[in-house]
Design an enzyme around this catalytic site. Structure first.
Site, PDB file in Angstrom:
ATOM      1  N   LYS A  63       0.818  -1.208   0.000  1.00 49.83           N
ATOM      2  CA  LYS A  63       0.000   0.000   0.000  1.00 49.83           C
ATOM      3  C   LYS A  63       0.859   1.269   0.000  1.00 49.83           C
ATOM      4  CE  LYS A  63      -4.002   1.552   2.653  1.00 49.83           C
ATOM      5  NZ  LYS A  63      -4.580   1.368   4.008  1.00 49.83           N
ATOM      6  N   ASP A 176      -0.900 -10.117  15.155  1.00 51.11           N
ATOM      7  CA  ASP A 176      -1.270 -10.311  13.747  1.00 51.11           C
ATOM      8  C   ASP A 176      -0.565 -11.524  13.162  1.00 51.11           C
ATOM      9  OD1 ASP A 176      -2.823  -9.686  11.589  1.00 51.11           O
ATOM     10  OD2 ASP A 176      -1.439  -8.200  10.781  1.00 51.11           O
TER      11      ASP A 176
END
Ligand code: AK6
Length: 312
Positions: A63, A176
């Site tokens: 991103k 995560d």
């Protein structure tokens, strides 16, 4: 629900102990790679810049920028360089998160955690100099093999557990853990890679159905306070996914996944051995305090019997 889903390394919320999260001045040399022997006025304080590297093929798109294979010119040391655009970081308001992550990473050095050697920046970009993991992304291996056998899974579990023990000892919780965030080193050893903001190459799997909810523990879904025990839950989900090829609470919709997680609706295909089921069940306990500890995971009979010691 996680408020900031992509953030990878979180400080363990604790009022005691030293605060390892402090602002980093841009341009500060956070880490000195031992391998760097290039001649410079202050040998211990060499600050890398882009001219020190030959840049190679792209390793992935993200991103905020891309990752490239790179080689430090004087030492020929091969690394991965992540290029982040300042304008995009600013626009997304994540500069302080990046600094904090860099600060956390600068305190971590473990064989199963991808190293952040250093960072530098110019007018428009921030560069992260990262360890290169030659065998690439673990989730691709999993897709290729559909699922892993018990020996391979137990070996990965042992490596994950020792890395998490190390993180927790530094009051860092990961939050995560999933196959997409893991890379493989030269000998096939696992590296927690911290893709940060899920900025890695687009993964086809699961994103269409339920995003990344599959790995969230009940306490996070239910909006309760959570601590390092969230990583134990994710470790259980990971172990199941390695052995079965899909996460345990996968469902058609997010709300079905949520429901299955909060009920701990856990079912095993017949081929999963009972010792493996035992370990997974002890990790996937609704009550965080009832989950097996990382120390006991390392000593679990299924792990001890199946894990292959690291190659010399
Ligand atoms: C790819 C490979 C190596 C390396 C310690 C960004 C961020 C806002 C990281 C990050 C630390 C920080 C960030 C990312 C990583 C990766 C793959 C892993 O981007 N943080 C913006 C806030 C925070 O690691 N790690 O991105 S890059 C690498 C490949 C592919 C094949 N082999 N070896």
């Amino acid at each position: 629900m996680a408020k900031e889903p992509g953030r990878v390394l979180k400080p363990f919320n604790s009022s005691s102990g030293p605060d390892i999260i402090s602002p980093v001045k841009p341009g500060t040399a956070l880490l000195q790679a031992k391998e760097n022997t290039s001649t410079c006025a202050q040998p211990e304080r060499k600050q890398w810049c882009l001219q020190d590297f030959d840049i190679g093929r792209p390793l992935g798109k993200g991103k905020f920028g891309n990752v490239y294979l790179a080689r430090e010119k004087s030492t020929k040391y091969v690394v991965a360089i992540k290029v982040l655009f300042k304008s995009q970081l600013q626009k997304a308001g994540v500069e302080h998160q990046l600094r904090r992550e860099i600060e956390i990473q600068s305190h971590l050095s473990h064989p199963h955690i991808l190293r952040l050697f250093q960072y530098f920046h110019d007018k428009t970009r921030v560069y992260l100099v990262l360890e290169y993991a030659p065998k690439g992304e673990l989730y691709k291996e999993l897709m290729k093999n559909t699922r892993f056998d018990e020996k391979r899974t137990a070996t990965y579990m042992y490596q994950m557990t020792s890395a998490l023990l190390y993180c927790h000892s530094k009051k860092v919780i990961h939050r995560d853990i999933k196959p997409e965030n893991l890379l493989l080193g030269l000998t096939g050893d696992l590296k927690i890679a911290d893709f940060g903001w899920s900025v890695h190459a687009p993964s086809s799997r699961r994103t269409t159905l339920c995003g990344t909810l599959d790995y969230l523990p009940p306490e996070m879904i239910e909006g309760k306070l959570h601590d390092e025990k969230v990583d134990l839950w994710s470790l259980g989900v990971l172990c199941y996914e390695f052995l079965v090829g899909k996460p345990p609470f996968e469902a058609e919709t997010n709300s079905d996944t949520y429901r299955r997680i909060t009920k701990v609706d856990l079912q095993f295909p017949p081929y999963v051995s009972h010792p493996a089921r035992n370990l997974i069940s002890m990790l996937l306990k609704h009550d965080p305090s009832q989950r097996i500890t990382l120390e006991k995971v390392l000593e679990h009979p299924w792990i001890k019997e199946n894990q292959r010691p690291a190659a010399p």
